[in-house]
Design a protein around this motif. Sequence first.
Motif, PDB file in Angstrom:
ATOM      1  N   ARG A  33       0.901  -1.088   0.013  1.00 60.10           N
ATOM      2  CA  ARG A  33       0.261   0.063   0.046  1.00 60.10           C
ATOM      3  C   ARG A  33       0.825   1.271  -0.030  1.00 60.10           C
ATOM      4  NH1 ARG A  33      -4.958  -1.889   3.864  1.00 60.10           N
ATOM      5  NH2 ARG A  33      -6.199  -3.104   2.244  1.00 60.10           N
ATOM      6  N   MET A  34       2.286   0.995  -0.127  1.00 58.55           N
ATOM      7  CA  MET A  34       2.910   2.209  -0.046  1.00 58.55           C
ATOM      8  C   MET A  34       2.905   2.607  -1.592  1.00 58.55           C
ATOM      9  SD  MET A  34       5.355   4.232   1.328  1.00 58.55           S
ATOM     10  CE  MET A  34       5.857   3.587   2.774  1.00 58.55           C
ATOM     11  N   ASN A  35       2.786   4.115  -1.861  1.00 61.58           N
ATOM     12  CA  ASN A  35       3.119   4.908  -3.317  1.00 61.58           C
ATOM     13  C   ASN A  35       4.493   4.511  -3.461  1.00 61.58           C
ATOM     14  OD1 ASN A  35       3.499   6.337  -4.915  1.00 61.58           O
ATOM     15  ND2 ASN A  35       1.730   7.533  -4.826  1.00 61.58           N
ATOM     16  N   PRO A  36       4.782   4.088  -4.584  1.00 62.47           N
ATOM     17  CA  PRO A  36       6.102   4.136  -4.882  1.00 62.47           C
ATOM     18  C   PRO A  36       7.078   5.091  -4.775  1.00 62.47           C
ATOM     19  CG  PRO A  36       4.827   2.742  -6.553  1.00 62.47           C
ATOM     20  CD  PRO A  36       3.863   3.465  -5.572  1.00 62.47           C
ATOM     21  N   GLN A  37       6.284   6.449  -5.465  1.00 66.69           N
ATOM     22  CA  GLN A  37       7.181   7.636  -5.295  1.00 66.69           C
ATOM     23  C   GLN A  37       7.287   8.098  -3.982  1.00 66.69           C
ATOM     24  OE1 GLN A  37       8.069   8.844  -8.039  1.00 66.69           O
ATOM     25  NE2 GLN A  37       6.957   6.810  -8.767  1.00 66.69           N
ATOM     26  N   ASN A  38       6.798   7.625  -2.872  1.00 70.57           N
ATOM     27  CA  ASN A  38       7.107   7.975  -1.449  1.00 70.57           C
ATOM     28  C   ASN A  38       7.970   7.067  -0.385  1.00 70.57           C
ATOM     29  OD1 ASN A  38       5.075  10.141  -1.849  1.00 70.57           O
ATOM     30  ND2 ASN A  38       3.374   8.866  -0.856  1.00 70.57           N
ATOM     31  N   ARG A  39       8.249   6.116  -1.455  1.00 65.88           N
ATOM     32  CA  ARG A  39       9.338   5.088  -0.714  1.00 65.88           C
ATOM     33  C   ARG A  39      10.653   5.809  -0.165  1.00 65.88           C
ATOM     34  NH1 ARG A  39       9.386  -0.097  -5.144  1.00 65.88           N
ATOM     35  NH2 ARG A  39       7.266  -0.631  -4.783  1.00 65.88           N
ATOM     36  N   LYS A  40      10.959   5.216   1.031  1.00 69.67           N
ATOM     37  CA  LYS A  40      12.117   5.798   1.689  1.00 69.67           C
ATOM     38  C   LYS A  40      13.398   4.603   1.571  1.00 69.67           C
ATOM     39  CE  LYS A  40      10.809   9.587   3.765  1.00 69.67           C
ATOM     40  NZ  LYS A  40       9.920   9.992   2.661  1.00 69.67           N
ATOM     41  N   ASN A  41      14.430   4.784   1.089  1.00 72.21           N
ATOM     42  CA  ASN A  41      15.444   3.607   0.965  1.00 72.21           C
ATOM     43  C   ASN A  41      15.686   3.105   2.201  1.00 72.21           C
ATOM     44  OD1 ASN A  41      17.230   1.881  -0.335  1.00 72.21           O
ATOM     45  ND2 ASN A  41      18.736   3.525  -0.812  1.00 72.21           N
ATOM     46  N   PHE A  59      10.163  -5.256   0.200  1.00 71.90           N
ATOM     47  CA  PHE A  59      11.123  -5.203  -1.119  1.00 71.90           C
ATOM     48  C   PHE A  59      10.175  -5.438  -2.280  1.00 71.90           C
ATOM     49  CE2 PHE A  59      13.331  -7.300  -4.441  1.00 71.90           C
ATOM     50  CZ  PHE A  59      14.909  -6.853  -4.413  1.00 71.90           C
ATOM     51  N   ASP A  60      10.351  -4.683  -3.260  1.00 76.30           N
ATOM     52  CA  ASP A  60       9.642  -4.597  -4.444  1.00 76.30           C
ATOM     53  C   ASP A  60      10.483  -4.046  -5.820  1.00 76.30           C
ATOM     54  OD1 ASP A  60       7.772  -4.628  -6.580  1.00 76.30           O
ATOM     55  OD2 ASP A  60       6.415  -3.554  -5.691  1.00 76.30           O
ATOM     56  N   SER A  61      10.995  -4.854  -6.573  1.00 79.28           N
ATOM     57  CA  SER A  61      11.710  -4.681  -7.697  1.00 79.28           C
ATOM     58  C   SER A  61      11.040  -4.419  -9.079  1.00 79.28           C
ATOM     59  CB  SER A  61      12.813  -5.592  -8.024  1.00 79.28           C
ATOM     60  OG  SER A  61      12.300  -6.693  -8.295  1.00 79.28           O
ATOM     61  N   ARG A  62       9.681  -4.290  -8.930  1.00 82.16           N
ATOM     62  CA  ARG A  62       8.670  -4.106 -10.417  1.00 82.16           C
ATOM     63  C   ARG A  62       8.671  -2.616 -10.523  1.00 82.16           C
ATOM     64  NH1 ARG A  62       3.486  -6.668  -8.058  1.00 82.16           N
ATOM     65  NH2 ARG A  62       4.332  -5.699  -6.248  1.00 82.16           N
ATOM     66  N   VAL A  63       9.299  -1.625  -9.930  1.00 81.10           N
ATOM     67  CA  VAL A  63       9.058  -0.418 -10.300  1.00 81.10           C
ATOM     68  C   VAL A  63      10.236   0.304 -10.319  1.00 81.10           C
ATOM     69  CG1 VAL A  63       8.082   1.797  -9.544  1.00 81.10           C
ATOM     70  CG2 VAL A  63       6.928  -0.212  -9.041  1.00 81.10           C
ATOM     71  N   PRO A  64      10.602   0.642 -11.692  1.00 79.10           N
ATOM     72  CA  PRO A  64      11.961   1.065 -11.931  1.00 79.10           C
ATOM     73  C   PRO A  64      12.231   2.505 -11.460  1.00 79.10           C
ATOM     74  CG  PRO A  64      10.628   1.173 -13.946  1.00 79.10           C
ATOM     75  CD  PRO A  64       9.982   0.412 -12.992  1.00 79.10           C
ATOM     76  N   GLY A  65      13.423   3.061 -11.183  1.00 82.32           N
ATOM     77  CA  GLY A  65      13.637   4.627 -10.789  1.00 82.32           C
ATOM     78  C   GLY A  65      13.323   4.726  -9.341  1.00 82.32           C
ATOM     79  N   VAL A  66      12.729   3.791  -8.491  1.00 80.19           N
ATOM     80  CA  VAL A  66      12.401   3.998  -7.005  1.00 80.19           C
ATOM     81  C   VAL A  66      13.072   3.102  -6.098  1.00 80.19           C
ATOM     82  CG1 VAL A  66      10.443   5.300  -7.387  1.00 80.19           C
ATOM     83  CG2 VAL A  66      10.366   2.643  -7.233  1.00 80.19           C
TER      84      VAL A  66
END
Length: 129
Positions: A33-41, A59-66
Amino acid sequence: MEPHGIRLLAVVLVLGLCALAGAKKPSACQCSRMNPQNRKNCGFPGITSEQCFAAGCCFDSRVPGVPWCFTPLPQQGPEECVMEVSDRRDCGFPGISPEECAVRNCCFSDTIPQVPWCFFPRPVQDCHY
């Protein structure tokens, strides 16, 4: 120290700190439920899903650039109540008590000002790793 040695040292340090902290794998709702653009490394380049989950991260490797290894959403009671603040739909009124909110079968969290504290739950069927 050469780059390979630094990377190995980082892995050992992360795993060691996780073992000390007793980190556990976050729930599927805390991650999906975390928006990919709001992810903190929460990891390092090349981290595996196993290392990431062992650190108590998602861990979710499906979204590039985040970030692929990222900090989970906080656990706010039952799984139905885990969501980003921006996803909360108001289920009460200003000043509603936790008890009044529970009577409405809604979620309650008063830790963040200026957002609904009593909000509708979401079904957990949409949660996944």
